[in-house]
Design an enzyme around this catalytic site. Structure first.
Site, PDB file in Angstrom:
ATOM      1  N   GLU A 102       0.866  -1.287  -0.118  1.00 27.03           N
ATOM      2  CA  GLU A 102      -0.037  -0.099  -0.094  1.00 27.03           C
ATOM      3  C   GLU A 102       0.947   1.191  -0.015  1.00 27.03           C
ATOM      4  O   GLU A 102       0.350   2.268  -0.863  1.00 27.03           O
ATOM      5  CB  GLU A 102      -0.798   0.028   1.250  1.00 27.03           C
ATOM      6  CG  GLU A 102      -2.054  -0.922   1.148  1.00 27.03           C
ATOM      7  CD  GLU A 102      -2.940  -1.263   2.521  1.00 27.03           C
ATOM      8  OE1 GLU A 102      -3.780  -1.905   2.200  1.00 27.03           O
ATOM      9  OE2 GLU A 102      -2.451  -0.743   3.593  1.00 27.03           O
ATOM     10  N   LYS A 120     -13.306   5.843  11.844  1.00 23.19           N
ATOM     11  CA  LYS A 120     -11.870   5.714  11.887  1.00 23.19           C
ATOM     12  C   LYS A 120     -11.086   7.185  12.088  1.00 23.19           C
ATOM     13  O   LYS A 120      -9.708   7.290  12.233  1.00 23.19           O
ATOM     14  CB  LYS A 120     -11.305   5.496  10.365  1.00 23.19           C
ATOM     15  CG  LYS A 120     -11.872   4.051   9.895  1.00 23.19           C
ATOM     16  CD  LYS A 120     -11.420   2.870  10.561  1.00 23.19           C
ATOM     17  CE  LYS A 120     -11.960   1.892   9.784  1.00 23.19           C
ATOM     18  NZ  LYS A 120     -11.657   1.346   8.558  1.00 23.19           N
TER      19      LYS A 120
HETATM   20  C1  A5P Z   1      -4.837  -3.160   4.658  1.00 24.35           C
HETATM   21  O1  A5P Z   1      -3.787  -3.542   5.056  1.00 24.35           O
HETATM   22  C2  A5P Z   1      -5.177  -1.686   5.477  1.00 24.35           C
HETATM   23  O2  A5P Z   1      -4.184  -0.996   5.378  1.00 24.35           O
HETATM   24  C3  A5P Z   1      -6.577  -1.084   5.204  1.00 24.35           C
HETATM   25  O3  A5P Z   1      -6.659  -0.389   4.426  1.00 24.35           O
HETATM   26  C4  A5P Z   1      -7.185  -0.850   6.507  1.00 24.35           C
HETATM   27  O4  A5P Z   1      -6.779  -1.785   7.469  1.00 24.35           O
HETATM   28  C5  A5P Z   1      -8.742  -0.441   6.255  1.00 24.35           C
HETATM   29  O5  A5P Z   1      -9.361  -1.601   6.062  1.00 24.35           O
HETATM   30  P1  A5P Z   1     -11.017  -1.376   6.347  1.00 24.35           P
HETATM   31  O6  A5P Z   1     -11.297  -0.720   5.075  1.00 24.35           O
HETATM   32  O7  A5P Z   1     -11.359  -2.817   6.080  1.00 24.35           O
HETATM   33  O8  A5P Z   1     -11.105  -1.045   7.584  1.00 24.35           O
END
Ligand code: A5P
Length: 224
Positions: A102, A120
């Site tokens: 990412e 969040k």
């Molecule tokens: C994946 O490694 C993460 O960085 C996700 O982008 C992050 O955990 C958000 O995930 P959700 O959209 O499932 O909450």
């Protein structure tokens, strides 16, 4: 509508014909991938790269053209989720274990759009344990050095087994409590030999899209 879906669908509006798109990972991006696929099936011409095997598989199943990295020079727009977002738009990511890919993709994108539901948003990062990706070799020694920065650590497991990232590494979930100096901690962690990267994304976001339970969606930053 699900606030995650709301945020995801809003972000997909910024995708235009001819763009190279970065697909993030997680349950919020799931909705974005579905919406992108719908637009592709309606005639949108894009190509995409993915931040995880899961996202790549889903995108392929739904008909989104995935291209090898050797075919691209830069990514126009990446859409990804986050585990925590602070008022300066610094992030904790990696709850899904895809933090390294990412971060590589986000840092090679002209626009990095983060999609979240309202839960969040935090005043201070660190309540969510910070994921740190480390190589398996001498893991205990690397973990000791991470702990010395002031956190409790846990080697991530899944279904009773040690979790292995798409890159063949371990993820260490680090409970710091409150992270006061985000950029400094990012640098300190990444200076430890054995650490590949960590889930702090410092000043990388170009646009934040937040979906709310009341059905509204708020966008901050430049999305176009
Ligand atoms: C994946 O490694 C993460 O960085 C996700 O982008 C992050 O955990 C958000 O995930 P959700 O959209 O499932 O909450």
């Amino acid at each position: 509508m699900d606030p995650k879906k709301l945020a995801a669908e809003k972000a997909v509006e910024f995708i235009k014909d001819g763009m190279t798109i970065g697909l993030g990972t997680g349950s919020t991006v799931y909705w974005a991938i579905h919406r992108i696929a719908q637009r592709v099936n309606e005639g949108l011409t894009i190509r995409a790269v993915a931040t995880s095997s899961n996202s790549e598989q889903l995108a392929r199943q739904l008909g989104i053209p995935i291209v090898p990295f050797s075919d691209i020079e830069q990514i126009d727009l990446t859409i990804d989720g986050a585990d925590e977002v602070d008022p300066k738009f610094d992030l904790i990511k990696g709850g899904g274990g895809a933090l390294l890919r990412e971060k590589i993709i986000a840092s090679n994108s002209k626009q990095f759009i983060v999609i979240i539901d309202e839960s969040k948003q935090v005043d201070q990062l660190g309540h969510f344990p910070l994921p740190v990706e480390i190589v398996p070799f001498a893991a205990e020694l690397t973990i000791n050095k991470i702990r010395a920065l002031g956190c409790n650590t846990q080697i991530r497991t899944q279904d009773g087994e040690t979790y292995i990232s798409d890159n063949g590494n371990l993820i260490i979930d680090c409970a710091f409590g409150e992270i006061l100096q985000t950029a400094l901690l990012n640098t300190k962690l990444n200076s430890i030999p054995g650490v590949v990267d960590n889930g702090l994304f410092v000043q990388m976001v170009s646009c934040l899209v937040v979906g709310y339970k009341d059905g509204t969606v708020k966008m901050t930053g430049t999305g176009s």
